[in-house]
Scaffold this motif. Structure first.
Motif, PDB file in Angstrom:
ATOM      1  N   MET A   1       0.845  -1.202   0.000  1.00  0.00           N
ATOM      2  CA  MET A   1       0.000   0.000   0.000  1.00  0.00           C
ATOM      3  C   MET A   1       0.876   1.247   0.000  1.00  0.00           C
ATOM      4  N   SER A   2       0.557   2.182  -0.869  1.00  0.00           N
ATOM      5  CA  SER A   2       1.266   3.450  -0.920  1.00  0.00           C
ATOM      6  C   SER A   2       0.679   4.391   0.134  1.00  0.00           C
ATOM      7  N   ILE A   3       1.541   4.919   0.988  1.00  0.00           N
ATOM      8  CA  ILE A   3       1.108   5.793   2.081  1.00  0.00           C
ATOM      9  C   ILE A   3       0.705   7.162   1.533  1.00  0.00           C
ATOM     10  N   VAL A   4      -0.459   7.641   1.951  1.00  0.00           N
ATOM     11  CA  VAL A   4      -0.894   9.007   1.649  1.00  0.00           C
ATOM     12  C   VAL A   4      -1.357   9.652   2.950  1.00  0.00           C
ATOM     13  N   SER A   5      -0.648  10.669   3.374  1.00  0.00           N
ATOM     14  CA  SER A   5      -1.042  11.411   4.576  1.00  0.00           C
ATOM     15  C   SER A   5      -1.408  12.826   4.181  1.00  0.00           C
ATOM     16  N   ARG A   6      -2.005  13.550   5.104  1.00  0.00           N
ATOM     17  CA  ARG A   6      -2.411  14.919   4.775  1.00  0.00           C
ATOM     18  C   ARG A   6      -2.359  15.810   6.009  1.00  0.00           C
ATOM     19  N   PHE A   7      -2.173  17.092   5.749  1.00  0.00           N
ATOM     20  CA  PHE A   7      -2.320  18.105   6.786  1.00  0.00           C
ATOM     21  C   PHE A   7      -3.426  19.022   6.310  1.00  0.00           C
ATOM     22  N   ALA A   8      -4.441  19.206   7.171  1.00  0.00           N
ATOM     23  CA  ALA A   8      -5.647  19.901   6.720  1.00  0.00           C
ATOM     24  C   ALA A   8      -6.061  20.987   7.712  1.00  0.00           C
ATOM     25  N   PRO A   9      -5.327  22.099   7.747  1.00  0.00           N
ATOM     26  CA  PRO A   9      -5.664  23.166   8.687  1.00  0.00           C
ATOM     27  C   PRO A   9      -6.834  24.022   8.211  1.00  0.00           C
ATOM     28  N   SER A  26       2.796  14.041  10.104  1.00  0.00           N
ATOM     29  CA  SER A  26       2.214  13.550   8.850  1.00  0.00           C
ATOM     30  C   SER A  26       3.254  13.566   7.735  1.00  0.00           C
ATOM     31  N   TRP A  27       4.046  14.612   7.695  1.00  0.00           N
ATOM     32  CA  TRP A  27       5.097  14.756   6.682  1.00  0.00           C
ATOM     33  C   TRP A  27       6.150  13.668   6.857  1.00  0.00           C
ATOM     34  N   LEU A  28       6.593  13.463   8.093  1.00  0.00           N
ATOM     35  CA  LEU A  28       7.618  12.448   8.364  1.00  0.00           C
ATOM     36  C   LEU A  28       7.127  11.056   7.991  1.00  0.00           C
ATOM     37  N   TYR A  29       5.861  10.769   8.303  1.00  0.00           N
ATOM     38  CA  TYR A  29       5.332   9.445   8.028  1.00  0.00           C
ATOM     39  C   TYR A  29       5.300   9.173   6.525  1.00  0.00           C
ATOM     40  N   GLY A  34       8.099   6.708   1.645  1.00  0.00           N
ATOM     41  CA  GLY A  34       8.099   7.074   0.233  1.00  0.00           C
ATOM     42  C   GLY A  34       6.711   7.361  -0.299  1.00  0.00           C
ATOM     43  N   GLY A  35       5.844   7.892   0.587  1.00  0.00           N
ATOM     44  CA  GLY A  35       4.464   8.140   0.221  1.00  0.00           C
ATOM     45  C   GLY A  35       4.210   9.554  -0.264  1.00  0.00           C
ATOM     46  N   THR A  36       2.958   9.960  -0.173  1.00  0.00           N
ATOM     47  CA  THR A  36       2.519  11.268  -0.657  1.00  0.00           C
ATOM     48  C   THR A  36       1.988  12.091   0.516  1.00  0.00           C
ATOM     49  N   PHE A  37       2.413  13.339   0.568  1.00  0.00           N
ATOM     50  CA  PHE A  37       1.960  14.256   1.615  1.00  0.00           C
ATOM     51  C   PHE A  37       1.128  15.349   0.963  1.00  0.00           C
ATOM     52  N   ILE A  38      -0.126  15.478   1.421  1.00  0.00           N
ATOM     53  CA  ILE A  38      -1.080  16.420   0.833  1.00  0.00           C
ATOM     54  C   ILE A  38      -1.323  17.588   1.780  1.00  0.00           C
ATOM     55  N   LEU A  39      -1.387  18.786   1.231  1.00  0.00           N
ATOM     56  CA  LEU A  39      -1.801  19.958   2.005  1.00  0.00           C
ATOM     57  C   LEU A  39      -3.188  20.369   1.538  1.00  0.00           C
ATOM     58  N   ARG A  40      -4.114  20.420   2.479  1.00  0.00           N
ATOM     59  CA  ARG A  40      -5.510  20.753   2.165  1.00  0.00           C
ATOM     60  C   ARG A  40      -5.971  21.874   3.091  1.00  0.00           C
ATOM     61  N   ILE A  41      -6.482  22.924   2.525  1.00  0.00           N
ATOM     62  CA  ILE A  41      -6.967  24.063   3.301  1.00  0.00           C
ATOM     63  C   ILE A  41      -8.474  23.907   3.494  1.00  0.00           C
ATOM     64  N   GLU A  42      -8.891  23.700   4.739  1.00  0.00           N
ATOM     65  CA  GLU A  42     -10.309  23.463   5.033  1.00  0.00           C
ATOM     66  C   GLU A  42     -10.984  24.796   5.358  1.00  0.00           C
ATOM     67  N   ASP A  43     -11.396  25.484   4.304  1.00  0.00           N
ATOM     68  CA  ASP A  43     -11.865  26.867   4.401  1.00  0.00           C
ATOM     69  C   ASP A  43     -13.383  27.006   4.250  1.00  0.00           C
ATOM     70  N   THR A  44     -14.126  25.980   4.688  1.00  0.00           N
ATOM     71  CA  THR A  44     -15.587  26.051   4.530  1.00  0.00           C
ATOM     72  C   THR A  44     -16.256  26.974   5.544  1.00  0.00           C
ATOM     73  N   ASP A  69       3.421  17.333  -1.593  1.00  0.00           N
ATOM     74  CA  ASP A  69       3.457  16.725  -2.926  1.00  0.00           C
ATOM     75  C   ASP A  69       2.226  17.077  -3.745  1.00  0.00           C
ATOM     76  N   GLN A  70       1.104  17.282  -3.084  1.00  0.00           N
ATOM     77  CA  GLN A  70      -0.142  17.652  -3.767  1.00  0.00           C
ATOM     78  C   GLN A  70      -0.817  18.777  -2.996  1.00  0.00           C
TER      79      GLN A  70
END
Length: 470
Positions: A1-9, A26-29, A34-44, A69-70
């Motif tokens: 399984m390819s690791i995908v983590s995210r930070f969603a402030p 999340s970034w370190l993991y 060798g996974g993907t680190f996503i930045l998501r802005i939760e601006d709702t 990465d994304q």
């Protein structure tokens, strides 16, 4: 399984240290595997979100070096997707329209509280079909009424929550906008997030989100809830404890490596080791080594780490960060040593880069007055003779180096039969204006010959005036 983590402030303020630690974990993991680190802005939260806060988050992430990465993805750009998912849940009978007014829901909860029950929405519109055509409504998720939600938390361990403890939460407001628990679920699903690493203030949301994911037929990620950070008084870290925004630490003179090293040790350990490079952390970090208990912030420990990194990092690298403080404090460095040279002599002596600028002005700026206590103690009439002797010895130097300056000072002291204390301290006050500086030879070498001689002349005039006044 390819690791995908995210930070969603949520962009409702600065990037605080708790969020930065979550981002780091999340970034370190992701980096470790060798996974993907996503930045998501939760601006709702349209009322509280701001572009200024978005900029603060991006600035903080960039300053810390936590590259993504994304993204950054913005939830306000994805409303059409959320509406599709809500419509799908409605069509599948897994969500429903609720026409309760706020007053009705409040009355419902007050009655439950009075009866000693847990206050929650009682599902009165869950199975009704007599929908009015002229009343506003929200859309609620039809939470399972039986069974148990099991969270195999990677930090906290197994957590079980009975579905009877959960009510039918709102997933779309009366104006059609989606709520937090819906948008998070959809984004984690559509972005293929495999690991959700976040603060343990979200533990109560997790079983609800897992149920929505299950209703959508989506894969459920693994969860890791990081304990909160406390102030040194044992209470939740807040502004009253001092700087809690990441960029405030930059402003206060900390290096990003020091803050990262400190944050990773707030709730994670690797034996007794205290100092880690980011590259080393990528190799050894694991969620299984995280603590379950909250961690207390300790500014003195952070300062100790910062001093270590100022002292041991490449002076050229430290100088790049120092430049920001030079500009901020409006120090003109066009006439004086390079910032690399300054770091080399002051690095052992200061705890922050801000302090380094504050105590280094005499390398670049001339002064007309001496520090009162230092002058009173060391610029006395008895200091005039050794200062004149040193002035002559320094004036004779043709190659202005620290070694030659050192030799000249020693020569002057020996010619007068004086110890270095009776020569060195008056000289230090004369050329720096105060009683503290790096070694005299290095200090004078960086200040420059002409400036040193002029400042000694100023000190001699001060001593002469002091003698006349007496």
């Amino acid at each position: 399984m390819s690791i995908v983590s995210r930070f969603a402030p949520s962009p409702t303020g600065y990037l605080h240290v708790g969020g930065a630690r979550t981002a780091l974990f999340s970034w370190l993991y992701a980096r470790k595997y060798g996974g993907t680190f996503i930045l998501r802005i939760e601006d709702t939260d349209l009322e509280r979100s701001s572009q200024e806060s978005v900029d603060a988050i991006l600035d903080g992430m960039n300053w810390l070096g936590l590259d993504w990465d994304q993204g950054p993805f913005y939830q306000t750009k994805r409303f059409d997707l959320y509406k599709e998912v809500v419509a799908q849940l409605l069509a599948d009978g897994k969500a429903y329209k609720c026409f309760c007014t706020i007053e009705e829901v409040d009355a419902m909860r007050e009655a439950q509280t009075a009866a000693g029950e847990k206050p929650k929405y009682n599902g009165m519109w869950r199975d009704r079909t007599d929908h009015p055509t002229d009343k506003p409504f929200v859309i609620r998720f039809k939470n399972p009424q039986e069974g148990v939600v099991v969270i195999d938390d990677l930090i906290k361990g197994r957590i079980e929550v009975a579905n009877t403890e959960l009510d039918d939460l709102i997933i779309a407001r009366s104006d059609g906008t989606p709520t937090y628990n819906l948008t998070v679920v959809v984004d984690d699903w559509k972005m293929g997030v495999t690991h959700v690493i976040r603060g343990d203030d979200h533990v109560n949301n997790t079983p609800r989100q897992m149920n929505i994911l299950a209703a959508l037929g989506a894969d459920i990620p693994k969860y890791a809830h990081v304990p909160m950070i406390l102030g040194d008084d044992g209470k939740r870290l807040s502004k009253r404890h001092g700087a809690v925004g990441v960029m405030q630490y930059r402003d206060d003179g900390y290096l990003p490596e020091a803050l990262l090293n400190y944050l990773v040790r707030l709730g994670w350990s690797h034996g007794d080791q205290e100092i880690f490079s980011l590259e080393e952390l990528v190799q050894i970090f694991d969620l299984s080594d995280c603590n379950r208990a909250p961690s207390a912030f300790n500014t003195e420990k952070l300062q100790w780490l910062n001093q270590h990194y100022i002292r041991t990092s490449d002076p050229a690298y430290v100088a790049k960060h120092l430049q920001w403080h030079v500009t901020e404090q409006k120090l003109d460095i066009s006439n004086g040593p390079t910032l690399e040279q300054l770091v080399a002599v002051q690095g052992e002596r200061v705890k922050t880069l801000k302090e380094m600028v504050e105590v280094s002005r005499y390398f670049f700026e001339d002064f007309s007055e001496f520090e009162e206590n230092a002058a009173k103690k060391h610029l006395r009439p008895v200091a005039a003779e050794p200062l004149k002797a040193v002035q002559q010895a320094l004036a004779a130097i043709t190659d202005w180096t620290a070694e030659n300056v050192h030799a000249a000072i020693n020569s002057a002291a020996e010619s007068l039969g004086l110890g270095m204390g009776k020569v060195g301290m008056p000289l230090r006050v004369a050329v720096t204006g105060g009683g503290n500086s790096p070694s005299l030879d290095a200090t004078l070498a960086l200040i420059g010959q002409a400036r040193c001689l002029a400042r000694i002349e100023l000190a001699l005039a001060f001593i002469s005036q002091r003698g006349e006044a007496a």
